[in-house]
Design an enzyme around this catalytic site. Sequence first.
Site, mmCIF file in Angstrom:
data_model
loop_
_atom_site.group_PDB
_atom_site.id
_atom_site.type_symbol
_atom_site.label_atom_id
_atom_site.label_comp_id
_atom_site.label_asym_id
_atom_site.label_seq_id
_atom_site.Cartn_x
_atom_site.Cartn_y
_atom_site.Cartn_z
ATOM 1 N NE ARG A 88 25.838 5.292 -12.989
ATOM 2 C CZ ARG A 88 25.501 5.950 -14.070
ATOM 3 N NH1 ARG A 88 25.939 5.549 -15.245
ATOM 4 N NH2 ARG A 88 24.698 6.973 -14.017
ATOM 5 C CB THR A 147 34.907 6.383 -11.555
ATOM 6 O OG1 THR A 147 34.043 5.536 -10.777
ATOM 7 C CG2 THR A 147 35.905 7.062 -10.630
ATOM 8 C CG ASP A 185 14.184 1.179 -12.166
ATOM 9 O OD1 ASP A 185 14.128 0.140 -11.477
ATOM 10 O OD2 ASP A 185 15.116 1.987 -12.083
ATOM 11 C CG ASP A 243 11.967 2.238 -9.184
ATOM 12 O OD1 ASP A 243 12.463 1.946 -8.081
ATOM 13 O OD2 ASP A 243 12.219 3.307 -9.784
HETATM 14 N N1 URA Z 1 17.796 -1.244 -15.487
HETATM 15 C C1 URA Z 1 16.440 -1.254 -15.537
HETATM 16 O O1 URA Z 1 15.782 -1.514 -14.544
HETATM 17 N N2 URA Z 1 15.844 -0.969 -16.709
HETATM 18 C C2 URA Z 1 16.514 -0.678 -17.834
HETATM 19 O O2 URA Z 1 15.902 -0.443 -18.875
HETATM 20 C C3 URA Z 1 17.936 -0.665 -17.757
HETATM 21 C C4 URA Z 1 18.543 -0.955 -16.574
#
Ligand code: URA
Length: 209
Positions: free
Chosen positions: A104, A108, A200, A203
Amino acid sequence: MAEVIVVDHPLVQHKLSLLRKSTTPTVQFRAIVGEIGQLLTFEATRDLPVEETTIDTPLATMAAPILSGRKPALVSILRAGNGMLDGFLSILPTARVGFVGLYRNEDTLEPVEYYFKVPPALEDRSVFVVDPMLATGNSAVAAIDLVKQAGAKSIKFICLLAAPEGIQRMTQAHPDVAIITASVDEKLNSNGYIVPGLGDAGDRIFGTR
Ligand code: URA
């Protein structure tokens, strides 16, 4: 509205609940992502084209269906999509595999491509794009833009969880792409995380938290 298929099978829902639990350790999380990926693939591939071939069973000759056409293509959105690769390939081991890497741009907020490698002749293949989380939808839309530019015509998007916001974004950009998911959750929070979600995904799959 893009077609949204929520796979509400009890096995999928049970496994998803294990994923959501904040105490589920990486080793189990990774394995379950693979298992749900496998079950979602089963649903996502239900309309793959087949043709009849003549085979001999030990008892008779018969016309039997086999998959037809070029091998399907799986396209993983790096990096969390890779957590779903093995599950997908356990169902469809002959699939060709591609990767899309996006980051990202913090000015922008638009996704920028840093890696793109997909199998040839995408126009002749069923293409499955995978990423565990359909959150804002920005990376999914950008990845599908790229696979369409590479020729793909028949595309499905497979994810573990989808936010309503992501579904809406996909519907606007790619109404022809069906979304196969284990759940449509309540919302996105202000950080772009799906709520209640599972945190996440990258992760938790790779243990990089
Ligand atoms: N990406 C993720 O890993 N978890 C989320 O909740 C949103 C995007």
